[in-house]
Write a protein that holds these residues in place. Structure first.
Motif, PDB file in Angstrom:
ATOM      1  N   SER A 130       0.840  -1.190   0.000  1.00 51.21           N
ATOM      2  CA  SER A 130       0.000   0.000   0.000  1.00 51.21           C
ATOM      3  C   SER A 130       0.876   1.239   0.000  1.00 51.21           C
ATOM      4  CB  SER A 130      -0.890  -0.005   1.226  1.00 51.21           C
ATOM      5  OG  SER A 130      -0.133  -0.342   2.354  1.00 51.21           O
ATOM      6  N   ASP A 131       0.323   2.325  -0.462  1.00 50.54           N
ATOM      7  CA  ASP A 131       1.060   3.580  -0.577  1.00 50.54           C
ATOM      8  C   ASP A 131       2.243   3.449  -1.517  1.00 50.54           C
ATOM      9  OD1 ASP A 131      -0.726   4.500   1.204  1.00 50.54           O
ATOM     10  OD2 ASP A 131       0.694   5.027   2.767  1.00 50.54           O
ATOM     11  N   ASP A 132       2.195   2.456  -2.388  1.00 53.92           N
ATOM     12  CA  ASP A 132       3.267   2.243  -3.347  1.00 53.92           C
ATOM     13  C   ASP A 132       2.704   1.313  -4.418  1.00 53.92           C
ATOM     14  OD1 ASP A 132       5.685   2.253  -4.591  1.00 53.92           O
ATOM     15  OD2 ASP A 132       6.806   1.345  -2.957  1.00 53.92           O
ATOM     16  N   SER A 133       3.430   1.142  -5.494  1.00 50.41           N
ATOM     17  CA  SER A 133       2.940   0.251  -6.536  1.00 50.41           C
ATOM     18  C   SER A 133       3.169  -1.201  -6.122  1.00 50.41           C
ATOM     19  CB  SER A 133       3.638   0.548  -7.861  1.00 50.41           C
ATOM     20  OG  SER A 133       5.020   0.668  -7.654  1.00 50.41           O
ATOM     21  N   ASN A 134       2.358  -2.090  -6.672  1.00 52.92           N
ATOM     22  CA  ASN A 134       2.533  -3.511  -6.404  1.00 52.92           C
ATOM     23  C   ASN A 134       3.878  -3.978  -6.961  1.00 52.92           C
ATOM     24  OD1 ASN A 134       0.082  -3.716  -5.161  1.00 52.92           O
ATOM     25  ND2 ASN A 134      -0.973  -4.619  -6.902  1.00 52.92           N
ATOM     26  N   ARG A 135       4.401  -5.024  -6.337  1.00 50.31           N
ATOM     27  CA  ARG A 135       5.644  -5.609  -6.811  1.00 50.31           C
ATOM     28  C   ARG A 135       5.370  -7.043  -7.213  1.00 50.31           C
ATOM     29  NH1 ARG A 135       9.866  -2.392  -5.188  1.00 50.31           N
ATOM     30  NH2 ARG A 135       9.047  -0.437  -4.352  1.00 50.31           N
ATOM     31  N   TYR A 136       6.306  -7.624  -7.972  1.00 45.93           N
ATOM     32  CA  TYR A 136       6.121  -8.994  -8.419  1.00 45.93           C
ATOM     33  C   TYR A 136       7.354  -9.818  -8.087  1.00 45.93           C
ATOM     34  CZ  TYR A 136       1.867  -7.283 -10.340  1.00 45.93           C
ATOM     35  OH  TYR A 136       0.623  -6.728 -10.436  1.00 45.93           O
ATOM     36  N   ASP A 137       7.090 -11.060  -7.684  1.00 45.18           N
ATOM     37  CA  ASP A 137       8.098 -11.897  -7.059  1.00 45.18           C
ATOM     38  C   ASP A 137       8.094 -13.265  -7.740  1.00 45.18           C
ATOM     39  OD1 ASP A 137       9.763 -13.225  -5.315  1.00 45.18           O
ATOM     40  OD2 ASP A 137       8.865 -12.351  -3.514  1.00 45.18           O
ATOM     41  N   LYS A 138       9.294 -13.783  -8.027  1.00 46.69           N
ATOM     42  CA  LYS A 138       9.368 -15.118  -8.619  1.00 46.69           C
ATOM     43  C   LYS A 138       9.140 -16.211  -7.579  1.00 46.69           C
ATOM     44  CE  LYS A 138      14.379 -14.962  -8.143  1.00 46.69           C
ATOM     45  NZ  LYS A 138      15.665 -14.964  -8.850  1.00 46.69           N
ATOM     46  N   THR A 139       9.352 -15.855  -6.297  1.00 48.31           N
ATOM     47  CA  THR A 139       9.192 -16.839  -5.230  1.00 48.31           C
ATOM     48  C   THR A 139       7.716 -17.043  -4.938  1.00 48.31           C
ATOM     49  OG1 THR A 139      11.225 -16.003  -4.280  1.00 48.31           O
ATOM     50  CG2 THR A 139       9.884 -17.441  -2.896  1.00 48.31           C
ATOM     51  N   LEU A 140       7.262 -18.286  -5.011  1.00 43.76           N
ATOM     52  CA  LEU A 140       5.830 -18.539  -4.907  1.00 43.76           C
ATOM     53  C   LEU A 140       5.324 -18.717  -3.486  1.00 43.76           C
ATOM     54  CD1 LEU A 140       5.266 -20.858  -7.989  1.00 43.76           C
ATOM     55  CD2 LEU A 140       4.638 -18.455  -7.725  1.00 43.76           C
ATOM     56  N   HIS A 141       6.126 -19.352  -2.630  1.00 42.48           N
ATOM     57  CA  HIS A 141       5.597 -19.630  -1.286  1.00 42.48           C
ATOM     58  C   HIS A 141       5.481 -18.333  -0.468  1.00 42.48           C
ATOM     59  CE1 HIS A 141       9.301 -19.133   1.080  1.00 42.48           C
ATOM     60  NE2 HIS A 141       9.903 -19.523  -0.032  1.00 42.48           N
TER      61      HIS A 141
END
Lengths: 125, 125
Positions: free
Chosen positions: A61-72
DNA sequence: TGATTTAATAGTAATAGTTACTGATAGCGA
DNA sequence: TCGCTATCAGTAACTATTACTATTAAATCA
């Protein structure tokens, strides 16, 4: 889900990034390989890949979403000075709701905020 | 910090709400008492009150921030169907970073997502 | 108490992140 | 290869929030 060049490019970028990139950053990196790719395509594919469980969306929140290769499921720390997002271990492992919760649990987001060691040292100086 | 009617109204609304209202909802409630209050004033006061530690800001990504009268750290659950945010107990209490974290910790947000018991029952029917 | 200072206000404009729309393109099954 | 339609590029729209500006009103002080 169709197998388009754009989607595979977006996927490869996330899988080869360890810095939890935002949609914006993924877009910049994608343009280096495919200059005509559009922002909307990047957003759509990040969302679809996350929904399909191929990558993980980190909601900040208060920032853009991020994306992660780690699934768990794992916790994240965001430095309010440099903005970097890093993985972080928690003392009790993954948090789970206590007994008594009767709804359907679908996601868990643990986000710590503060100043990272590097920025703290820089502030001292 | 000056003691304005607007600020005290915003504070009272949060303190008398148990539904974790968003700025939008606080604004609607405030207008019933003070029709000329502006959205900017509500936002500014919610931020200032949270900074002053008089209320707590719950950051919910992909949604507007919510505000809570409860000050101590506790986890929240957000139903993706009805949008309601409720307090939730976790098995291990408050999550803390494991040893090895050397930055400065300032905030902790634990957010569960899913479908609440009410909405799950309604979906069955 | 009344003048003065200035934080806070109402109203509006601007910003950022994200999603929606539209006509064109291309993946994939027949 | 043909045809269907998901996906695309490009652009406009939307939402939550912040910034700006002239005005108002708390708090300080004479």
């Amino acid at each position: 889900m169709r197998n388009t060049l754009q989607r595979e490019l977006v996927y490869d970028i996330v899988m080869n990034s360890s810095d939890h990139p935002s949609a914006d950053v993924v877009y910049e990196r994608a343009r280096r390989m495919m200059p005509r790719i559009s922002m909307g395509t990047v957003y759509r594919n990040l969302k679809q890949l996350a929904e399909a469980g191929r990558i993980r969306e980190i909601r900040i929140s208060d920032d853009s979403n991020r994306y992660d290769k780690t699934l768990h499921t794992h916790a994240h720390f965001r430095c309010r000075v440099c903005g970097r997002v890093t993985d972080i271990e928690t003392e009790c492992g993954a948090a789970v709701p206590a007994n008594g919760f009767s709804g359907k649990l679908e996601s868990t987001d643990i986000l710590f905020g503060g100043v990272c060691a590097d920025c703290a040292a820089r502030e001292e100086a």
